[in-house]
Design a protein around this motif. Structure first.
Motif, short mmCIF file in Angstrom:
data_model
loop_
_atom_site.label_atom_id
_atom_site.label_comp_id
_atom_site.label_asym_id
_atom_site.label_seq_id
_atom_site.Cartn_x
_atom_site.Cartn_y
_atom_site.Cartn_z
N VAL A 16 0.72 -1.32 -0.07
CA VAL A 16 -0.19 -0.10 0.00
C VAL A 16 1.01 0.93 -0.09
N PRO A 17 0.78 2.27 -1.09
CA PRO A 17 1.76 3.14 -1.07
C PRO A 17 1.37 4.13 0.10
N LEU A 18 2.57 5.12 0.24
CA LEU A 18 1.99 6.13 1.21
C LEU A 18 0.85 6.87 1.17
N ASP A 19 0.58 7.31 0.09
CA ASP A 19 -0.48 8.41 -0.31
C ASP A 19 -1.99 7.81 -0.26
N GLU A 20 -1.68 6.17 -0.17
CA GLU A 20 -3.09 5.65 0.12
C GLU A 20 -3.17 4.80 1.43
N GLN A 21 -2.33 4.93 2.30
CA GLN A 21 -2.42 4.27 3.52
C GLN A 21 -3.54 4.99 4.60
N ASP A 22 -4.15 4.01 5.30
CA ASP A 22 -4.92 4.51 6.35
C ASP A 22 -4.17 4.83 7.46
N ARG A 23 -4.05 6.27 7.49
CA ARG A 23 -3.03 6.88 8.56
C ARG A 23 -3.75 6.73 10.14
N GLY A 24 -4.80 6.14 10.16
CA GLY A 24 -5.25 5.82 11.54
C GLY A 24 -4.77 4.52 12.10
N HIS A 68 6.27 14.10 7.07
CA HIS A 68 5.35 13.01 6.32
C HIS A 68 4.29 12.67 7.44
N ASP A 69 4.72 12.16 8.59
CA ASP A 69 3.92 11.61 9.68
C ASP A 69 3.11 12.49 10.30
N GLU A 70 3.45 13.89 10.40
CA GLU A 70 2.65 14.90 11.00
C GLU A 70 1.43 15.54 10.06
N ALA A 71 1.41 15.10 8.80
CA ALA A 71 0.28 15.18 7.98
C ALA A 71 -0.84 14.52 8.09
N ALA A 72 -1.82 15.05 8.14
CA ALA A 72 -3.18 14.56 8.46
C ALA A 72 -3.49 13.72 7.13
N SER A 73 -3.08 14.06 5.87
CA SER A 73 -3.49 13.70 4.85
C SER A 73 -2.39 13.83 3.80
N PRO A 74 -2.40 13.30 2.69
CA PRO A 74 -1.58 13.33 1.66
C PRO A 74 -1.43 14.61 1.15
N ASP A 75 -2.75 15.38 0.90
CA ASP A 75 -2.99 16.66 0.40
C ASP A 75 -2.17 17.62 1.35
N SER A 76 -2.03 17.26 2.78
CA SER A 76 -1.82 18.53 3.57
C SER A 76 -0.21 18.04 3.76
N THR A 77 0.49 17.32 3.15
CA THR A 77 1.87 17.15 3.25
C THR A 77 2.79 18.50 2.73
N ASP A 78 3.56 19.18 3.73
CA ASP A 78 4.17 20.18 3.18
C ASP A 78 5.52 19.70 2.34
N TRP A 79 5.30 19.69 1.23
CA TRP A 79 6.22 19.17 0.08
C TRP A 79 7.33 20.36 0.18
N ARG A 80 7.19 21.45 0.18
CA ARG A 80 8.22 22.44 0.14
C ARG A 80 9.13 22.28 1.36
#
Length: 416
Positions: free
Chosen positions: A262-270, A306-318
């Motif tokens: 399961v890739p990172l952006d599809e994982q159940d972060r719960g 990565h771990d502190e982002a609530a969702s893939p879209d909220s990841t601070d890539w900058r």
């Protein structure tokens, strides 16, 4: 004569885990007692084979480590007694060693774990007389418990070449003293590199039917935690421990019900381990405030974002790209530049990321990761035909079955 008590027969994978956990402790006990690293390692391997044959049928002994030490000691003693010169060396070593160090734990004895022996073994394997590649190979073999074939695959060399490398390394440390060296700091970079490799092999196995080898990752974390306790002022040790905790925190979410990737952006972060994330963030935050940054602290900082982002879209890539920019100044290796290319693509678009891949072709062409990253970026750029070809190329290069299946599924989704 009565037999020592035994537990009911265990599953093969449970016994394999037990043997892997005890192997470095048993080897450390023998090397401490007898020296003769190479012969001791052979004796331990014979004891492990004997256990693998007997325990599934007869049951696991109540004191597995004591059983292994006793059997390995007998094997080694037989070898040593067959050679006059070796017997003389054993007697000289015996005269210099405290008597209580010669007592193998009897069956059923509740002796403290041989953590010190394992650490001493770790630093012995990172002896300064050994080349970096030999240190890593020997430690993975003696402390990590990996087979020669697994180590060879991890280093992209033939198994015979790796076997020779390990054999030469054992010969070189044959007469080295056993114990904690005074110059720990000088050996520390090699020790940390080895622990990092062991963890990586546990987190993403380079081959086989399972994506992860949790026992290896756990062993790497245990050894790193112990090293951190012994060297609390070494901030790269703190960074490495933080990195492992922050990465391993995602373990439960990385595979599906059938072991699929399961890739990172599809994982159940719960499913992520919140306690491990909290500990890792605290460790890396403290280390970075000491203003002595290093590669492991930076990698841990990236993992924390990565771990502190609530969702893939909220990841601070900058922020991640900024950290990679600093990391590649410390470690301008191809893997670090490949990971930075992903961050470039997430910030500036897939075309910019693809441009970063071209200089890596010569260094990473034999592995599957360059093609896998290229496939993802081509797919994002809308070039589905080229993306499918890259996915299939990557699938053909990996020896990991879950990774191969994942890449083939991605390729199949792009077929017209």
């Amino acid at each position: 004569m009565s037999r020592p008590p035994r537990r009911p027969s265990g599953r093969t994978d449970e016994i394999e885990g037990l043997l892997r956990r005890h192997a470095p402790q048993v080897l450390g006990a023998l090397v401490r007692r007898y020296g003769h690293f190479d012969a001791a390692e052979d004796a331990v391997q014979e004891a492990l084979l004997a256990a693998a044959g007997q325990w599934p049928e007869d049951g696991t002994p109540d004191n597995p480590r004591g059983w292994l030490i006793r059997v390995a000691s007998r094997r080694l003693t037989d070898v040593l007694r067959s050679e006059e010169a070796r017997r003389l060396r054993e007697e000289r070593a015996a005269a210099l060693t405290p008597r209580d160090a010669f007592t193998a734990p009897p069956p059923g004895a509740d002796r403290a774990p041989s953590e010190d022996d394992t650490l001493s073994l770790l630093f012995l394997c990172c002896h300064p007389d050994l080349a970096p590649a030999a240190r890593i190979a020997l430690t993975l073999r003696a402390v990590g418990g990996l087979t020669t074939a697994e180590i060879a695959r991890a280093h992209l060399v033939p198994e015979a070449t790796m076997a020779q490398r390990i054999s030469r390394a054992k010969q070189k440390v044959k007469g080295a003293g056993f114990g904690r060296p005074e110059n720990w700091e000088e050996r520390l970079p090699a020790v940390l590199h080895v622990l990092y490799l062991i963890f990586n092999e546990g987190y993403t196995a380079t081959s086989g039917a399972t994506l992860q080898r949790a026992e290896l990752a756990g062993e790497a974390i245990r050894l790193t935690r112990t090293t951190h306790r012994l060297l609390p002022g070494a901030h790269e040790v703190t960074g490495l421990l933080a990195l492992m905790l922050l990465t391993d925190a995602r373990r439960a979410a990385r595979t599906g019900p059938h072991g699929e990737l399961v890739p990172l952006d599809e994982q159940d972060r719960g499913l992520w381990d919140k306690a491990a994330i909290e500990e890792g963030v605290a460790l890396v935050t403290y280390a970075l405030t000491q203003r002595q940054p290093g590669p492991y602290q930076l990698r841990a900082a990236i993992a924390a974002v990565h771990d502190e982002a609530a969702s893939p879209d909220s990841t601070d890539w900058r922020e991640i790209l900024g950290l990679y920019d600093i990391l590649v100044r410390f470690v301008p290796g191809p893997v670090e530049r490949l990971n930075r290319a992903v961050a470039v693509a997430m910030v500036h678009g897939p075309t910019a990321g693809l441009a970063e891949l071209a200089p890596l072709e010569a260094e990473l062409a034999s592995g599957h990761r360059l093609d896998a990253v290229r496939a993802h970026l081509l797919e994002r750029a809308g070039d589905t035909e080229a993306a499918r070809a890259a996915y299939e190329s990557a699938a053909g290069k990996t020896l990991s079955l879950p990774e191969r299946n994942y890449l083939r599924v991605r390729a199949a989704r792009l077929r017209p």
